[in-house]
Write a protein that holds these residues in place. Structure first.
Motif, PDB file in Angstrom:
ATOM      1  N   GLY A   1       0.845  -1.083   0.137  1.00  0.00           N
ATOM      2  CA  GLY A   1       0.110  -0.104  -0.007  1.00  0.00           C
ATOM      3  C   GLY A   1       0.942   1.095  -0.040  1.00  0.00           C
ATOM      4  N   ASN A   2       0.226   2.306  -0.147  1.00  0.00           N
ATOM      5  CA  ASN A   2       0.845   3.799  -0.212  1.00  0.00           C
ATOM      6  C   ASN A   2       0.242   4.412   1.047  1.00  0.00           C
ATOM      7  N   ASP A   3       0.181   5.693   1.039  1.00  0.00           N
ATOM      8  CA  ASP A   3      -0.176   6.443   2.112  1.00  0.00           C
ATOM      9  C   ASP A   3      -1.702   6.648   1.980  1.00  0.00           C
ATOM     10  N   LYS A   4      -2.341   6.089   0.731  1.00  0.00           N
ATOM     11  CA  LYS A   4      -3.983   6.320   0.598  1.00  0.00           C
ATOM     12  C   LYS A   4      -4.665   5.120   0.469  1.00  0.00           C
ATOM     13  N   THR A   5      -3.776   3.990  -0.014  1.00  0.00           N
ATOM     14  CA  THR A   5      -4.241   2.982  -0.419  1.00  0.00           C
ATOM     15  C   THR A   5      -3.749   1.635   0.288  1.00  0.00           C
ATOM     16  N   ARG A   6      -4.396   0.500   0.628  1.00  0.00           N
ATOM     17  CA  ARG A   6      -3.865  -0.554   1.024  1.00  0.00           C
ATOM     18  C   ARG A   6      -4.633  -1.865   0.070  1.00  0.00           C
ATOM     19  N   TYR A   7      -3.697  -2.864   0.022  1.00  0.00           N
ATOM     20  CA  TYR A   7      -4.536  -3.974  -0.826  1.00  0.00           C
ATOM     21  C   TYR A   7      -3.868  -5.312  -0.422  1.00  0.00           C
ATOM     22  N   TYR A   8      -4.763  -6.273  -0.410  1.00  0.00           N
ATOM     23  CA  TYR A   8      -4.351  -7.604  -0.548  1.00  0.00           C
ATOM     24  C   TYR A   8      -4.932  -8.334  -1.587  1.00  0.00           C
ATOM     25  N   LEU A   9      -4.204  -9.258  -2.336  1.00  0.00           N
ATOM     26  CA  LEU A   9      -4.597  -9.995  -3.413  1.00  0.00           C
ATOM     27  C   LEU A   9      -3.888 -11.263  -3.379  1.00  0.00           C
ATOM     28  N   SER A  10      -4.790 -12.461  -3.369  1.00  0.00           N
ATOM     29  CA  SER A  10      -4.419 -13.845  -3.440  1.00  0.00           C
ATOM     30  C   SER A  10      -5.164 -14.739  -4.148  1.00  0.00           C
ATOM     31  N   GLY A  11      -4.249 -15.995  -4.594  1.00  0.00           N
ATOM     32  CA  GLY A  11      -4.917 -16.930  -5.356  1.00  0.00           C
ATOM     33  C   GLY A  11      -4.629 -18.246  -4.645  1.00  0.00           C
ATOM     34  N   GLY A  12      -5.340 -19.252  -4.641  1.00  0.00           N
ATOM     35  CA  GLY A  12      -5.020 -20.688  -3.962  1.00  0.00           C
ATOM     36  C   GLY A  12      -5.555 -21.735  -4.440  1.00  0.00           C
ATOM     37  N   TYR A  13      -4.827 -22.749  -4.444  1.00  0.00           N
ATOM     38  CA  TYR A  13      -5.453 -24.113  -5.062  1.00  0.00           C
ATOM     39  C   TYR A  13      -5.083 -25.351  -4.256  1.00  0.00           C
ATOM     40  N   ASN A  14      -6.132 -26.010  -3.897  1.00  0.00           N
ATOM     41  CA  ASN A  14      -6.031 -27.055  -2.880  1.00  0.00           C
ATOM     42  C   ASN A  14      -6.663 -28.338  -3.597  1.00  0.00           C
ATOM     43  N   LYS A  15      -5.697 -29.360  -3.569  1.00  0.00           N
ATOM     44  CA  LYS A  15      -6.444 -30.812  -4.036  1.00  0.00           C
ATOM     45  C   LYS A  15      -6.050 -31.723  -3.447  1.00  0.00           C
ATOM     46  N   GLN A  16      -7.041 -32.682  -2.721  1.00  0.00           N
ATOM     47  CA  GLN A  16      -6.600 -33.766  -1.775  1.00  0.00           C
ATOM     48  C   GLN A  16      -7.435 -34.931  -2.484  1.00  0.00           C
ATOM     49  N   LEU A  17      -6.666 -35.910  -2.898  1.00  0.00           N
ATOM     50  CA  LEU A  17      -7.173 -37.207  -3.486  1.00  0.00           C
ATOM     51  C   LEU A  17      -7.173 -38.111  -2.074  1.00  0.00           C
ATOM     52  N   ALA A  18      -8.517 -38.603  -1.503  1.00  0.00           N
ATOM     53  CA  ALA A  18      -8.844 -38.887  -0.253  1.00  0.00           C
ATOM     54  C   ALA A  18      -8.039 -40.621  -0.187  1.00  0.00           C
ATOM     55  N   ASN A  19      -7.732 -40.911   0.927  1.00  0.00           N
ATOM     56  CA  ASN A  19      -7.411 -42.301   0.953  1.00  0.00           C
ATOM     57  C   ASN A  19      -8.555 -43.393   0.915  1.00  0.00           C
ATOM     58  N   LEU A  20      -9.618 -42.724   1.073  1.00  0.00           N
ATOM     59  CA  LEU A  20     -10.813 -43.811   0.430  1.00  0.00           C
ATOM     60  C   LEU A  20     -11.051 -43.257  -1.011  1.00  0.00           C
ATOM     61  N   ARG A  21     -11.382 -44.377  -1.662  1.00  0.00           N
ATOM     62  CA  ARG A  21     -11.604 -43.946  -3.178  1.00  0.00           C
ATOM     63  C   ARG A  21     -12.798 -43.437  -3.597  1.00  0.00           C
ATOM     64  N   THR A  22     -12.534 -42.479  -4.563  1.00  0.00           N
ATOM     65  CA  THR A  22     -13.713 -41.741  -5.240  1.00  0.00           C
ATOM     66  C   THR A  22     -14.248 -40.679  -4.207  1.00  0.00           C
ATOM     67  N   ASN A  23     -13.682 -40.248  -3.179  1.00  0.00           N
ATOM     68  CA  ASN A  23     -13.812 -39.117  -2.345  1.00  0.00           C
ATOM     69  C   ASN A  23     -12.704 -38.180  -2.361  1.00  0.00           C
ATOM     70  N   ASP A  24     -12.622 -37.414  -3.342  1.00  0.00           N
ATOM     71  CA  ASP A  24     -11.562 -36.123  -3.581  1.00  0.00           C
ATOM     72  C   ASP A  24     -12.010 -34.797  -3.504  1.00  0.00           C
ATOM     73  N   TYR A  25     -11.236 -33.863  -3.236  1.00  0.00           N
ATOM     74  CA  TYR A  25     -11.821 -32.654  -3.137  1.00  0.00           C
ATOM     75  C   TYR A  25     -10.741 -31.686  -3.638  1.00  0.00           C
ATOM     76  N   GLN A  26     -11.292 -30.649  -4.302  1.00  0.00           N
ATOM     77  CA  GLN A  26     -10.431 -29.564  -4.905  1.00  0.00           C
ATOM     78  C   GLN A  26     -11.081 -28.331  -4.535  1.00  0.00           C
ATOM     79  N   ARG A  27     -10.258 -27.241  -4.463  1.00  0.00           N
ATOM     80  CA  ARG A  27     -10.821 -25.846  -4.103  1.00  0.00           C
ATOM     81  C   ARG A  27      -9.926 -24.644  -4.797  1.00  0.00           C
ATOM     82  N   ALA A  28     -10.457 -23.967  -5.597  1.00  0.00           N
ATOM     83  CA  ALA A  28      -9.750 -22.903  -6.136  1.00  0.00           C
ATOM     84  C   ALA A  28     -10.129 -21.382  -5.445  1.00  0.00           C
TER      85      ALA A  28
END
Length: 939
Positions: free
Chosen positions: A274-301
């Motif tokens: 940021g500067n004296d007038k503005t502050r910012y936060y920008l992020s991107g994330g990706y999470n992927k989990q192939l579960a140890n029990l088959r066919t139960n998988d999870y993804q998040r963007a």
């Protein structure tokens, strides 16, 4: 009692060694470092409702947790990461599947039919934590909180007592969880952070099933014990018409077919500045989990944008925005044979082959063929969610600040399943497809006006006045198709028979709230909160609820008589009382008389009455008293927090039964009372604080006693294993009590409570409860020259788990080829004089037909090495060579060790997301063990 000794020895070892070490190493702590730590700790700003307060002037019971301290655990949602970390907060995972529902309670359970989850607030946005899932996964439900990326969280405040929660009034009976996300800083250069980790997950323990030989032997034995002819026993030579001798039976391992080594990936990239007038936060994330029990998988963007802008010296505007997309490939786990992927592996007898002689899929035991489910399960859900707000803030004139905000939580939830002709569900209907689209929107508009006196005066006074308008809109469209041409066609439009339905509901709430704070020289503190809420859910005569609270505190350390006592570095007494409300868990139109359309009268459409009106239906309310002590010793190298509380809930929201003559089965009413009493103790210590070596310990433990004080009619929970009854705790088991197995006959002997000579339903008793007597966590962190080691245990004691897997596995021959048998059946009674609690195998009598019984009620206490992290931060000079300001590499593991008495793989499970059923294990995947390697890079 003897079985508890190893548990207590381990607890003493885990808890006692750090306490002993901190006393021995006290001389190693430098006074200057301690003084700095004390000042920093007391001046810490903690987020509370509609504002922030200094820790030293805090009147209410608030637990604040920095997100950096909990993000090492590879959980899909931040609420699971809080397990064992937050004082007085019980967190349990229902399953080991990523992104599944979590049991989360702050100071006990306060309601039966209404919700018991806390209110979740993200950057001032009230968010939905109730699953939108409509397609069944056999009792389980996806967790909406998994839509939030934990890496974007800066801190979490958990509001527990009446003073802390009353500002949220009608929403706060179960506590409040405030999530503050990361923001940039004014006048700072852009800072880029990149975090990544990869790892694996597996089940450390599975069920121990009998071999094909052992299974067949038991079946033959039961046949003979039933008095049937030996010559016709099921497992005899095939030449005699049998299935082959027991020793000829093969053993097919299905459990290791369904459980695998899963894979974990996580990547987060953020830039802030940021500067004296503005502050910012920008992020991107990706999470992927192939579960140890088959066919139960999870993804998040996820994508996160926080922006704050100074318009001029008096006006500021800003916005917080989170956009996420979560995708799950679901499978049915838990209760029921229809498509149950874990049930097919766990409960199909091990001697039954996977394929027929011609190579086709074998069908046995009422379950789907496991290989079919692994290959053809087609079930997924996609959650697209936006959480955000915009605000404007202005300094009107001296000491007055006005703030206005609009916030939105909008969730589109799309789910689909197709059962093809190889599955039992699909073959019965020539293909079965279901599509459900649900939408949920919460919008809130709030205004607050705050007044604060000028700092530096002995009398400090602040006041806030605000109002809030909230709306909640939910809608769902569901379509189903059957009778498909073949399995190549999966869309519902291709089905010969289609059905559909849609629903829409809405509720509104308007609120006025205020808070007044007084502080005299930092010694005498007082806080008054008052909130008035009106909800469209309630009857016309009871729409308004009023929720006040009063809290006081005395910082004794500021008194002259303690200022010269160096042993005591801080001492504060707190006391408060207040009332909060609850409307969660009931329908949007619970108080109204409803009519339904679509009933047919000689093929003509019509309407019918569906619900009886109750204009007197009102708020469920909880009054709470809290007494607390905050104590710092030896220049704050030992910091202690102690709380005692009493919560009492009245006017429970219940569906009471009605006489059949009324034409209605139930009516929504206020009836019943529940109490919770508890003690919380937290100890944080700095054992060693040197230039190159720091050792810190954090320990917390909580007790809670729950009791249903008033309930005219007992209520049986799902599965009829637990009963809610007056005078007992919630989640109390309702069972037949097995006394022993007669050494002479081998028959199970049950307690005949009414002494009528027969074992009937009247002999069931309230025995044991699913909630623990106490729970908590212990964390030790040691840093030395850039090396950091963190070891965290969590534990609970005194809870019971009903092992329904054992009920089916120890079947005594009653189910033969319909259920597997476990190794515990091998310790059965076989001859006079045998001493065991497993009765003689037979299909007759009550040895194996009576359920539920205490033989399957087990100790659910455990101590778990929840996480272990070893990290190394490169020296700045070395990091600078790659133009980085900080570089850290680490190794982390979760669930490395588990101490338990429970005979299943993991006592921390539950077959269903239904909050009224706890501690019931049936086909539930255990918690995985994980190993992961990570990199944290800051530019």
């Amino acid at each position: 009692m003897k079985r508890d000794l190893p548990f207590f020895r381990t607890m003493l070892l885990v808890v006692g060694l750090p306490l002993l070490s901190r006393a021995q190493s006290a001389v190693a702590v430098k006074d200057t470092a301690i003084a700095t730590s004390l000042n920093r700790s007391l001046s810490e700003v903690i987020v509370v409702g509609y504002g922030a307060q200094s820790k030293k002037t805090l009147v209410g019971a608030v637990t604040s947790i920095k997100a950096a301290a909990i993000q090492g655990r590879p959980a899909a949602s931040f609420d699971q990461q809080l397990q064992g970390r937050a004082l007085g907060v019980q967190v349990s995972a229902n399953t080991g599947i990523p992104g599944d529902g979590i049991f989360f309670r702050i100071r006990g359970t306060t309601s039966i039919n209404a919700g018991n989850d806390p209110l979740y607030v993200v950057d001032g946005v009230f968010i939905n934590n109730q699953s939108l899932q409509r397609i069944s996964t056999q009792g389980q439900a996806n967790n909406p909180l998994a839509d939030i990326n934990p890496a974007d969280i800066e801190s979490i405040s958990i509001l527990k007592d009446a003073t802390a929660t009353a500002i949220y009034g009608a929403r706060a009976a179960n506590g409040v969880v405030l999530i503050t996300t990361k923001r940039g800083a004014y006048n700072s250069k852009p800072k880029i952070t990149f975090n990544s980790s990869v790892g694996i997950a597996w089940a450390p323990e599975l069920w121990d099933l009998a071999t094909g030989h052992e299974h067949a032997t038991i079946i033959n034995e039961a046949w003979i014990n039933d008095g049937k002819p030996f010559a016709t026993r099921p497992f005899r030579p095939k030449s005699e018409g049998g299935r082959g001798l027991p020793e000829e039976q093969a053993t097919y391992d299905r459990l290791h077919d369904i459980f695998r080594t899963g894979a974990l990936q996580n990547y987060d990239l953020a830039v802030a500045g940021g500067n004296d007038k503005t502050r910012y936060y920008l992020s991107g994330g990706y999470n992927k989990q192939l579960a140890n029990l088959r066919t139960n998988d999870y993804q998040r963007a996820s994508l996160k944008v926080n922006l704050d802008q100074q318009i001029n010296d008096k006006v500021r505007i800003g916005s917080s925005n989170t956009l996420s997309r979560s995708r799950r490939t679901n499978a049915r786990v838990g209760d029921g044979p229809q498509g149950g992927i874990l049930q097919a592996a766990l409960h199909t007898p091990t001697y039954l082959p996977k394929f027929n002689d011609d190579g086709s899929y074998a069908k046995w035991a009422g379950f789907d063929n496991l290989d079919v489910l692994i290959r053809y399960t087609d079930m997924y859900s996609v959650s697209t969610r936006y959480i955000g707000n915009v605000y404007a803030e202005a300094d009107l004139f001296k000491n007055f600040k006005f703030r206005s905000s609009w916030s939105l939580d909008h969730n589109d939830y799309d789910e689909y399943e197709y059962w093809n002709s190889f599955t039992n569900r699909g073959s019965a209907s020539k293909g079965l497809a279901t599509s459900s689209v649900s939408k949920n929107t919460i919008w809130v508009n709030e205004q607050t006006l705050t007044y604060r006196t000028t700092p530096g005066r002995p009398h400090h006074f602040s006041a806030m006045l605000g109002n809030s308008i909230q709306g909640n809109i939910s809608q769902q469209t569901l379509a189903q198709g059957t009778n498909f041409p073949n399995d190549a066609y999966k869309q519902i439009t291709s089905a010969a028979t289609t059905t559909g339905s849609s629903t829409r509901a809405e509720n509104r709430q308007v609120s006025f709230f205020s808070r007044v704070e007084y502080n005299y020289e930092g010694k005498y503190l007082a806080e008054v909160n008052f909130r008035a809420d009106a909800s469209s859910k309630f009857g016309a005569n009871k729409q308004w609820g009023y929720f006040p609270s009063l809290g006081i505190a005395w910082r004794v350390k500021e008194e002259r008589f303690l200022q010269d006592i160096d042993v005591i570095s801080d001492l504060k007494f707190r006391a408060n009382a207040g009332v909060t409300g609850n409307q969660n868990g009931i329908g949007n139109f619970a108080s109204r008389g409803l009519w339904g359309a679509g009933a047919n009268y000689l093929d003509n459409p019509g309407t019918t009455p569906q619900q009886l009106a109750n204009p007197e239906l009102g708020w469920e309310s909880t009054r709470q008293i809290n007494l607390g002590i905050d104590l710092g010793l030896l220049k704050d190298r030992i910091a202690i927090e102690f709380n005692w509380y009493h919560k009492y809930t009245t006017d429970l929201l219940l569906n009471l039964p009605l006489p059949v003559s009324t034409g209605f089965s139930t009516i929504a009413s206020n009836a019943g009372e529940i109490s919770n009493r508890g003690i919380e103790l937290g100890i944080n210590t700095t054992n060693i604080s040197r230039r190159d070596l720091v050792w810190q310990t954090n320990f917390n433990i909580a007790w809670n006693a729950n009791k249903i004080e008033k309930l005219e009619i007992p209520i049986d929970a799902s599965y009829s294993v637990e009963r809610m009854a007056q005078g007992y705790a919630m989640h109390t088991f309702f069972l037949y009590k097995q006394l022993y197995v007669d050494p002479q006959t081998g028959n199970a002997v049950y307690e005949d409570t009414n002494k009528d000579g027969n074992i009937t339903a009247a002999d069931r008793q309230m025995l044991g409860q699913a909630t623990p007597k106490f729970f908590g966590g212990l964390n030790n962190t040691v840093t030395w020259k850039g090396i950091e080691l963190s070891i965290f245990f969590n534990f609970q004691y005194g809870n019971k788990v009903y092992n329904s897997n054992r009920f089916f596995h120890e079947s005594g021959g009653t189910r033969d080829d319909r259920r597997a048998i476990n190794k515990n059946q091998l310790s059965r009674w076989q001859k006079p004089g045998d001493i065991t609690d497993v009765p003689r195998v037979t299909t007759l009598g009550t040895n194996y037909t009576l359920n539920p019984i205490t033989r399957f009620l087990e100790d659910g206490s455990f101590v778990r090495l929840s996480s272990l992290t070893l990290g190394y931060t490169l020296p700045r000079q070395l990091a600078g060579r790659i133009h980085a300001s900080a570089v850290r590499v680490y190794f982390s593991s979760s669930n490395l060790w588990l101490l338990k008495h429970y005979q299943g793989p993991d006592p921390e499970i539950n077959v269903t997301s239904d909050p009224n059923v706890q501690g019931y294990d049936l086909g539930t995947p255990p918690q995985p063990r994980t190993l992961q390697f990570g990199l944290n890079l800051t530019l």
